[in-house]
Write a protein that holds these residues in place. Sequence first.
Motif, PDB file in Angstrom:
ATOM      1  N   PHE A 136      -3.005 -25.889  36.068  1.00  0.00           N
ATOM      2  CA  PHE A 136      -1.540 -25.897  36.095  1.00  0.00           C
ATOM      3  C   PHE A 136      -1.020 -25.340  37.426  1.00  0.00           C
ATOM      4  O   PHE A 136      -0.129 -25.915  38.060  1.00  0.00           O
ATOM      5  N   HIS A 137      -1.584 -24.229  37.860  1.00  0.00           N
ATOM      6  CA  HIS A 137      -1.177 -23.662  39.152  1.00  0.00           C
ATOM      7  C   HIS A 137      -1.382 -24.680  40.277  1.00  0.00           C
ATOM      8  O   HIS A 137      -0.502 -24.887  41.111  1.00  0.00           O
ATOM      9  N   ASP A 138      -2.536 -25.302  40.304  1.00  0.00           N
ATOM     10  CA  ASP A 138      -2.849 -26.218  41.404  1.00  0.00           C
ATOM     11  C   ASP A 138      -1.982 -27.476  41.378  1.00  0.00           C
ATOM     12  O   ASP A 138      -1.408 -27.864  42.391  1.00  0.00           O
ATOM     13  N   PHE A 139      -1.869 -28.116  40.220  1.00  0.00           N
ATOM     14  CA  PHE A 139      -1.087 -29.359  40.141  1.00  0.00           C
ATOM     15  C   PHE A 139       0.408 -29.092  40.284  1.00  0.00           C
ATOM     16  O   PHE A 139       1.115 -29.812  40.975  1.00  0.00           O
ATOM     17  N   GLY A 141       1.968 -26.141  41.344  1.00  0.00           N
ATOM     18  CA  GLY A 141       2.353 -25.349  42.507  1.00  0.00           C
ATOM     19  C   GLY A 141       2.025 -26.006  43.842  1.00  0.00           C
ATOM     20  O   GLY A 141       2.875 -26.079  44.725  1.00  0.00           O
ATOM     21  N   HIS A 142       0.787 -26.473  43.993  1.00  0.00           N
ATOM     22  CA  HIS A 142       0.350 -26.949  45.313  1.00  0.00           C
ATOM     23  C   HIS A 142       0.589 -28.437  45.570  1.00  0.00           C
ATOM     24  O   HIS A 142       0.985 -28.818  46.669  1.00  0.00           O
ATOM     25  N   VAL A 143       0.269 -29.259  44.588  1.00  0.00           N
ATOM     26  CA  VAL A 143       0.223 -30.706  44.849  1.00  0.00           C
ATOM     27  C   VAL A 143       1.543 -31.285  45.366  1.00  0.00           C
ATOM     28  O   VAL A 143       1.530 -32.042  46.346  1.00  0.00           O
ATOM     29  N   VAL A 182       1.549 -20.461  52.010  1.00  0.00           N
ATOM     30  CA  VAL A 182       1.137 -21.453  51.011  1.00  0.00           C
ATOM     31  C   VAL A 182       1.306 -20.943  49.581  1.00  0.00           C
ATOM     32  O   VAL A 182       1.711 -21.683  48.690  1.00  0.00           O
ATOM     33  N   GLU A 183       1.040 -19.664  49.349  1.00  0.00           N
ATOM     34  CA  GLU A 183       1.155 -19.137  47.983  1.00  0.00           C
ATOM     35  C   GLU A 183       2.517 -18.494  47.683  1.00  0.00           C
ATOM     36  O   GLU A 183       3.048 -18.660  46.585  1.00  0.00           O
ATOM     37  N   PHE A 184       3.089 -17.755  48.639  1.00  0.00           N
ATOM     38  CA  PHE A 184       4.310 -17.008  48.318  1.00  0.00           C
ATOM     39  C   PHE A 184       5.432 -17.202  49.338  1.00  0.00           C
ATOM     40  O   PHE A 184       6.295 -16.340  49.495  1.00  0.00           O
TER      41      PHE A 184
HETATM   42 CO    CO Z   1      -3.004 -21.362  44.910  1.00  0.00          CO
END
Ligand code: CO
Length: 283
Positions: A136-139, A141-143, A182-184
Amino acid sequence: MNADRPANYGESSHGLRGDYRRMRPDYTVEQDYGAYTAAQQDRWHRLYRRQIELVPGRACSEYEAALRSLDYAAGIPRFGVVNRQLGAATGWRLVAVPGLVPDLVFFEHLANRRFPVTVWIREESEFDYIVEPDLFHDFFGHVPMLFDPVFADYMQAYGKGGLKAERLGSLKWLARLYWYTVEFGLIRTPGDVRCYGAGILSSPAEIDYAVRSPKPRRVAFDLKRVMRSLYRIDAFQETYFVIESFDQLFQATRPDFAPLYRELATLPELPANAVLPEDHLVS
Ligand code: CO
Ligand code: PHE
């Protein structure tokens, strides 16, 4: 994955979470879509429905536009489907991985415009908060950010920079740049400050705190300041760094970091809640 031995997307018995039994040398695996249980699909739906409500007015417009184009409401995303869209947009490709991968493996993927996405989804007990990246975080948050052409180039440059920082023994400084962008990361838009960092975008509580709460300090992005700043992994951030545009971020990180790393080695680290007279506060 072998059909006779189903993938294990649940608990694991070894220390590293995830099923690392049958991966390729670059740590990639196939997504065994049929191995997701009905409970896991249901958990995705509930995570998605809660988080999508929080996006308007808090996430940057680039993120929102990409998220809208993704069919995440249908269930746990299929790598093949997302990859057709993402490839057409920026030439990036998602690769499925069992969980966290070694730094060099991670950088090598990024440098080749491949983003490693965890195949497993969090447990019910982790619904509100999870320490490791999950699907969930990857799809979520990042994608979507990989659909933005400038951010996509930044991510690739970061991967190449990671391989170099590793050779120079300078990873701790480069890792802070990843953390605070990238994260925050936050970005200033004409009306207000919005988020683009995946750690914020995938968090039900921090997404509001990051852009609305009076508590954290929102400091204008400064590369050296970011690289000197320690961060907390166990609580909401006390300091966020705000960029003006993705182009600013890309340009600021373009120069050779080798001289900067040499200078950083002579400077003290800053606590996560540091207040510097030269900090330029945003909003
Ligand atoms: Co991440
Ligand atoms: N310019 C950086 C270097 O020389 C590479 C880099 C680019 C790192 C973008 C991070 C982000 O190492």
